[in-house]
Design a protein around this motif. Sequence first.
Motif, PDB file in Angstrom:
ATOM      1  N   UNK A   1       0.823  -1.221   0.000  1.00 60.83           N
ATOM      2  CA  UNK A   1       0.000   0.000   0.000  1.00 60.83           C
ATOM      3  C   UNK A   1       0.851   1.263   0.000  1.00 60.83           C
ATOM      4  N   UNK A   2       2.178   1.117  -0.141  1.00 63.65           N
ATOM      5  CA  UNK A   2       3.083   2.276  -0.144  1.00 63.65           C
ATOM      6  C   UNK A   2       3.186   2.920  -1.521  1.00 63.65           C
ATOM      7  N   UNK A   3       3.512   4.196  -1.515  1.00 65.71           N
ATOM      8  CA  UNK A   3       4.001   4.870  -2.712  1.00 65.71           C
ATOM      9  C   UNK A   3       5.532   4.867  -2.640  1.00 65.71           C
ATOM     10  N   UNK A   4       6.244   5.351  -3.680  1.00 66.80           N
ATOM     11  CA  UNK A   4       7.699   5.199  -3.716  1.00 66.80           C
ATOM     12  C   UNK A   4       8.466   5.789  -2.524  1.00 66.80           C
ATOM     13  N   UNK A   5       7.922   6.772  -1.819  1.00 71.13           N
ATOM     14  CA  UNK A   5       8.628   7.351  -0.668  1.00 71.13           C
ATOM     15  C   UNK A   5       8.396   6.552   0.615  1.00 71.13           C
ATOM     16  N   UNK A   6       7.695   5.413   0.521  1.00 70.15           N
ATOM     17  CA  UNK A   6       7.488   4.573   1.685  1.00 70.15           C
ATOM     18  C   UNK A   6       6.327   5.004   2.567  1.00 70.15           C
ATOM     19  N   UNK A   7       5.451   5.832   2.024  1.00 72.71           N
ATOM     20  CA  UNK A   7       4.265   6.298   2.751  1.00 72.71           C
ATOM     21  C   UNK A   7       3.020   5.621   2.194  1.00 72.71           C
ATOM     22  N   UNK A   8       1.962   5.604   2.999  1.00 69.47           N
ATOM     23  CA  UNK A   8       0.673   5.102   2.521  1.00 69.47           C
ATOM     24  C   UNK A   8       0.280   5.869   1.261  1.00 69.47           C
ATOM     25  N   UNK A   9       0.016   5.155   0.198  1.00 69.14           N
ATOM     26  CA  UNK A   9      -0.376   5.749  -1.081  1.00 69.14           C
ATOM     27  C   UNK A   9      -1.773   6.336  -0.954  1.00 69.14           C
ATOM     28  N   UNK A  10      -1.953   7.565  -1.411  1.00 72.61           N
ATOM     29  CA  UNK A  10      -3.274   8.187  -1.372  1.00 72.61           C
ATOM     30  C   UNK A  10      -4.303   7.376  -2.124  1.00 72.61           C
ATOM     31  N   UNK A  11      -3.886   6.720  -3.202  1.00 67.35           N
ATOM     32  CA  UNK A  11      -4.804   5.874  -3.959  1.00 67.35           C
ATOM     33  C   UNK A  11      -5.273   4.679  -3.156  1.00 67.35           C
ATOM     34  N   UNK A  12      -4.407   4.142  -2.290  1.00 69.38           N
ATOM     35  CA  UNK A  12      -4.816   3.028  -1.436  1.00 69.38           C
ATOM     36  C   UNK A  12      -5.876   3.504  -0.442  1.00 69.38           C
ATOM     37  N   UNK A  13      -5.705   4.715   0.085  1.00 68.25           N
ATOM     38  CA  UNK A  13      -6.726   5.273   0.978  1.00 68.25           C
ATOM     39  C   UNK A  13      -8.048   5.439   0.246  1.00 68.25           C
ATOM     40  N   UNK A  14      -7.985   5.874  -1.003  1.00 63.79           N
ATOM     41  CA  UNK A  14      -9.213   6.043  -1.789  1.00 63.79           C
ATOM     42  C   UNK A  14      -9.844   4.682  -2.083  1.00 63.79           C
ATOM     43  N   UNK A  15      -9.034   3.664  -2.319  1.00 66.13           N
ATOM     44  CA  UNK A  15      -9.585   2.318  -2.513  1.00 66.13           C
ATOM     45  C   UNK A  15     -10.343   1.887  -1.260  1.00 66.13           C
ATOM     46  N   UNK A  16      -9.761   2.103  -0.084  1.00 66.30           N
ATOM     47  CA  UNK A  16     -10.444   1.746   1.157  1.00 66.30           C
ATOM     48  C   UNK A  16     -11.738   2.541   1.312  1.00 66.30           C
ATOM     49  N   UNK A  17     -11.675   3.838   1.023  1.00 66.06           N
ATOM     50  CA  UNK A  17     -12.868   4.687   1.137  1.00 66.06           C
ATOM     51  C   UNK A  17     -13.955   4.241   0.167  1.00 66.06           C
TER      52      UNK A  17
END
Length: 141
Positions: free
Chosen positions: A46-62
């Motif tokens: 669920x990370x983006x390249x900087x090692x943070x939660x990807x905003x798109x993954x949050x949108x998938x959950x939402x």
Amino acid sequence: MIWKKDVTLERLNATSRNTLMEHLNIEYVEITDNSISATMPVSSITHQPMGLLHGGASVVLAETLGSLAANMCVDDNSYCVGLDINANHIRAKRNGVVTGKTWPIHIGVSTQVWQIEIVDEEQRLLCTSRITMAVKTRKGG
């Protein structure tokens, strides 16, 4: 209670088999009279390249939460599809688990609007989202 279908954690989690939700390890964890909650791990999947939660993954959950909840609020002759979703990303997260919770703002005949909030283990808000759903009638229904 707003649910028009048999809403159990077992049934909801079964809907995730062979889907993006299963790939992201999203798990439904709570159902109340007017809300549904699910968790999602924050890890390399669920990370983006900087090692943070990807905003798109949050949108998938939402979207997963809002869409599923909307479909649980219509009878078998209807179904709901997404019209619009927005998300505001408030706080970053590198690892652990996030929990999303959705509840209705509006449940109408032709549209529904659902609020979704995603928090970390300390209940700090990471993302707030709103989804608008179209209520459709099944062919022959």
